[in-house]
Design a protein around this motif. Sequence first.
Motif, PDB file in Angstrom:
ATOM      1  N   ASN A  41      17.806  22.717  -8.317  1.00 36.52           N
ATOM      2  CA  ASN A  41      17.131  21.801  -7.245  1.00 36.52           C
ATOM      3  C   ASN A  41      17.900  20.471  -7.333  1.00 36.52           C
ATOM      4  OD1 ASN A  41      15.270  23.685  -6.321  1.00 36.52           O
ATOM      5  ND2 ASN A  41      13.833  23.057  -8.177  1.00 36.52           N
ATOM      6  N   GLN A  42      18.814  20.150  -8.304  1.00 37.32           N
ATOM      7  CA  GLN A  42      19.653  19.254  -8.804  1.00 37.32           C
ATOM      8  C   GLN A  42      20.129  18.450  -7.468  1.00 37.32           C
ATOM      9  OE1 GLN A  42      19.413  17.485 -11.808  1.00 37.32           O
ATOM     10  NE2 GLN A  42      20.630  15.819 -10.934  1.00 37.32           N
ATOM     11  N   ALA A  43      20.843  19.400  -6.771  1.00 36.00           N
ATOM     12  CA  ALA A  43      21.784  19.032  -5.503  1.00 36.00           C
ATOM     13  C   ALA A  43      20.790  18.430  -4.745  1.00 36.00           C
ATOM     14  CB  ALA A  43      22.613  19.979  -4.998  1.00 36.00           C
ATOM     15  N   ALA A  44      19.605  18.960  -4.349  1.00 37.97           N
ATOM     16  CA  ALA A  44      18.801  18.545  -3.149  1.00 37.97           C
ATOM     17  C   ALA A  44      18.246  17.428  -3.692  1.00 37.97           C
ATOM     18  CB  ALA A  44      17.712  19.932  -3.040  1.00 37.97           C
ATOM     19  N   PHE A  45      17.641  17.415  -4.852  1.00 39.50           N
ATOM     20  CA  PHE A  45      16.988  16.115  -5.496  1.00 39.50           C
ATOM     21  C   PHE A  45      18.071  14.933  -5.215  1.00 39.50           C
ATOM     22  CE2 PHE A  45      15.493  13.511  -8.698  1.00 39.50           C
ATOM     23  CZ  PHE A  45      14.047  13.477  -8.914  1.00 39.50           C
ATOM     24  N   GLU A  46      19.266  14.917  -5.660  1.00 33.98           N
ATOM     25  CA  GLU A  46      20.220  13.953  -5.682  1.00 33.98           C
ATOM     26  C   GLU A  46      20.754  13.444  -4.030  1.00 33.98           C
ATOM     27  OE1 GLU A  46      23.576  15.063  -7.858  1.00 33.98           O
ATOM     28  OE2 GLU A  46      22.526  14.893  -9.770  1.00 33.98           O
ATOM     29  N   ARG A  47      20.597  14.381  -3.366  1.00 33.29           N
ATOM     30  CA  ARG A  47      20.872  14.185  -1.900  1.00 33.29           C
ATOM     31  C   ARG A  47      19.542  13.321  -1.424  1.00 33.29           C
ATOM     32  NH1 ARG A  47      22.224  19.122  -0.549  1.00 33.29           N
ATOM     33  NH2 ARG A  47      19.993  19.796   0.280  1.00 33.29           N
ATOM     34  N   ALA A  48      18.470  13.871  -1.551  1.00 33.64           N
ATOM     35  CA  ALA A  48      17.153  12.987  -1.177  1.00 33.64           C
ATOM     36  C   ALA A  48      17.350  11.642  -1.823  1.00 33.64           C
ATOM     37  CB  ALA A  48      15.954  13.926  -1.764  1.00 33.64           C
ATOM     38  N   VAL A  49      17.572  11.429  -2.931  1.00 34.75           N
ATOM     39  CA  VAL A  49      17.496   9.941  -3.534  1.00 34.75           C
ATOM     40  C   VAL A  49      18.501   9.296  -2.619  1.00 34.75           C
ATOM     41  CG1 VAL A  49      18.032   8.727  -5.432  1.00 34.75           C
ATOM     42  CG2 VAL A  49      16.604  10.629  -5.749  1.00 34.75           C
ATOM     43  N   ALA A  50      19.780   9.801  -2.613  1.00 38.05           N
ATOM     44  CA  ALA A  50      20.796   9.073  -1.757  1.00 38.05           C
ATOM     45  C   ALA A  50      20.427   8.847  -0.288  1.00 38.05           C
ATOM     46  CB  ALA A  50      22.246   9.773  -1.706  1.00 38.05           C
ATOM     47  N   GLU A  51      19.825   9.698   0.540  1.00 38.30           N
ATOM     48  CA  GLU A  51      19.318   9.455   1.599  1.00 38.30           C
ATOM     49  C   GLU A  51      18.428   8.587   1.909  1.00 38.30           C
ATOM     50  OE1 GLU A  51      18.616  13.296   3.656  1.00 38.30           O
ATOM     51  OE2 GLU A  51      20.868  14.074   3.186  1.00 38.30           O
ATOM     52  N   ILE A  52      17.315   8.605   0.812  1.00 47.76           N
ATOM     53  CA  ILE A  52      16.360   7.558   0.902  1.00 47.76           C
ATOM     54  C   ILE A  52      16.796   6.156   0.686  1.00 47.76           C
ATOM     55  CG2 ILE A  52      14.061   6.931  -0.170  1.00 47.76           C
ATOM     56  CD1 ILE A  52      13.429  10.101  -0.395  1.00 47.76           C
ATOM     57  N   ALA A  53      17.656   5.990  -0.275  1.00 47.52           N
ATOM     58  CA  ALA A  53      18.245   4.842  -0.536  1.00 47.52           C
ATOM     59  C   ALA A  53      18.994   4.106   0.598  1.00 47.52           C
ATOM     60  CB  ALA A  53      19.216   4.844  -1.846  1.00 47.52           C
ATOM     61  N   HIS A  54      19.595   5.134   1.180  1.00 48.59           N
ATOM     62  CA  HIS A  54      20.466   4.649   2.362  1.00 48.59           C
ATOM     63  C   HIS A  54      19.373   4.017   3.459  1.00 48.59           C
ATOM     64  CE1 HIS A  54      23.647   4.570   5.377  1.00 48.59           C
ATOM     65  NE2 HIS A  54      22.693   5.386   6.109  1.00 48.59           N
ATOM     66  N   ILE A  55      18.330   4.906   3.848  1.00 41.13           N
ATOM     67  CA  ILE A  55      17.593   4.702   4.842  1.00 41.13           C
ATOM     68  C   ILE A  55      16.710   3.281   4.448  1.00 41.13           C
ATOM     69  CG2 ILE A  55      15.547   5.146   6.066  1.00 41.13           C
ATOM     70  CD1 ILE A  55      18.035   6.518   7.252  1.00 41.13           C
ATOM     71  N   THR A  56      16.303   3.018   3.092  1.00 41.82           N
ATOM     72  CA  THR A  56      15.670   2.015   2.785  1.00 41.82           C
ATOM     73  C   THR A  56      16.620   0.710   3.080  1.00 41.82           C
ATOM     74  OG1 THR A  56      14.392   3.303   1.266  1.00 41.82           O
ATOM     75  CG2 THR A  56      14.665   0.647   0.807  1.00 41.82           C
ATOM     76  N   GLY A  57      17.944   0.757   2.832  1.00 40.69           N
ATOM     77  CA  GLY A  57      18.565  -0.185   2.919  1.00 40.69           C
ATOM     78  C   GLY A  57      18.755  -0.704   4.273  1.00 40.69           C
ATOM     79  N   HIS A  58      18.618   0.165   5.437  1.00 37.46           N
ATOM     80  CA  HIS A  58      18.557  -0.086   6.626  1.00 37.46           C
ATOM     81  C   HIS A  58      17.415  -0.675   7.033  1.00 37.46           C
ATOM     82  CE1 HIS A  58      22.216   1.673   8.202  1.00 37.46           C
ATOM     83  NE2 HIS A  58      22.190   2.864   7.518  1.00 37.46           N
ATOM     84  N   LEU A  59      16.305  -0.252   6.554  1.00 37.93           N
ATOM     85  CA  LEU A  59      15.041  -0.613   6.702  1.00 37.93           C
ATOM     86  C   LEU A  59      15.041  -2.189   6.233  1.00 37.93           C
ATOM     87  CD1 LEU A  59      11.988  -0.942   7.389  1.00 37.93           C
ATOM     88  CD2 LEU A  59      11.525   0.152   4.896  1.00 37.93           C
ATOM     89  N   LEU A  60      15.304  -2.450   5.031  1.00 37.76           N
ATOM     90  CA  LEU A  60      15.228  -3.974   4.448  1.00 37.76           C
ATOM     91  C   LEU A  60      16.422  -4.811   5.419  1.00 37.76           C
ATOM     92  CD1 LEU A  60      15.570  -3.053   0.839  1.00 37.76           C
ATOM     93  CD2 LEU A  60      13.549  -3.912   1.939  1.00 37.76           C
ATOM     94  N   GLU A  61      17.506  -4.592   5.951  1.00 34.90           N
ATOM     95  CA  GLU A  61      18.105  -5.245   6.846  1.00 34.90           C
ATOM     96  C   GLU A  61      17.449  -5.507   8.091  1.00 34.90           C
ATOM     97  OE1 GLU A  61      21.737  -2.867   7.038  1.00 34.90           O
ATOM     98  OE2 GLU A  61      22.487  -3.317   5.190  1.00 34.90           O
ATOM     99  N   ASP A  62      16.755  -4.629   8.416  1.00 33.17           N
ATOM    100  CA  ASP A  62      16.274  -4.603   9.717  1.00 33.17           C
ATOM    101  C   ASP A  62      14.698  -5.502   9.891  1.00 33.17           C
ATOM    102  OD1 ASP A  62      18.281  -3.328  10.898  1.00 33.17           O
ATOM    103  OD2 ASP A  62      17.219  -1.488  11.086  1.00 33.17           O
ATOM    104  N   LEU A  63      14.133  -5.534   8.742  1.00 31.92           N
ATOM    105  CA  LEU A  63      12.697  -5.991   8.701  1.00 31.92           C
ATOM    106  C   LEU A  63      13.126  -7.675   9.019  1.00 31.92           C
ATOM    107  CD1 LEU A  63      10.957  -4.529   5.773  1.00 31.92           C
ATOM    108  CD2 LEU A  63      10.534  -4.079   8.215  1.00 31.92           C
ATOM    109  N   VAL A  64      12.197  -8.151   9.630  1.00 33.14           N
ATOM    110  CA  VAL A  64      12.121  -9.611  10.092  1.00 33.14           C
ATOM    111  C   VAL A  64      10.824 -10.116   9.686  1.00 33.14           C
ATOM    112  CG1 VAL A  64      13.866  -9.694  11.895  1.00 33.14           C
ATOM    113  CG2 VAL A  64      11.508  -9.296  12.525  1.00 33.14           C
ATOM    114  N   THR A  65      11.020 -11.454   9.088  1.00 33.87           N
ATOM    115  CA  THR A  65       9.682 -12.042   8.721  1.00 33.87           C
ATOM    116  C   THR A  65       9.883 -13.562   8.968  1.00 33.87           C
ATOM    117  OG1 THR A  65       7.957 -12.799   6.964  1.00 33.87           O
ATOM    118  CG2 THR A  65      10.321 -12.352   6.402  1.00 33.87           C
ATOM    119  N   THR A  66       8.815 -14.563   9.070  1.00 33.56           N
ATOM    120  CA  THR A  66       8.832 -16.114   9.051  1.00 33.56           C
ATOM    121  C   THR A  66       8.294 -16.675   7.925  1.00 33.56           C
ATOM    122  OG1 THR A  66       6.660 -15.946  10.291  1.00 33.56           O
ATOM    123  CG2 THR A  66       8.466 -15.923  11.728  1.00 33.56           C
TER     124      THR A  66
END
Length: 89
Positions: A41-66
Amino acid sequence: MCRNIRTLHNFEPAATDAEVQAAALQYVRKISGTAKPSAANQAAFERAVAEIAHITGHLLEDLVTTAPKKDRDVEAAKARARSAERYAR
């Protein structure tokens, strides 16, 4: 297991790639139920971590706040104070 997942949005300086990666790793560990995957399961685990980190980066860039940016040192001090109060028994 997920104690290392921290709020990453609205801090100055912004969350680092290492912080995003650590949060993604903790998330995958939690939902998979394992801290160290088997070799099968190592490859699937590492792929999931990389994809979630990538999407999290997009989320943090897109969030707005005052709200004003938070200071990491101040927030850490608040957390230590809450912890000291909680475990003062």
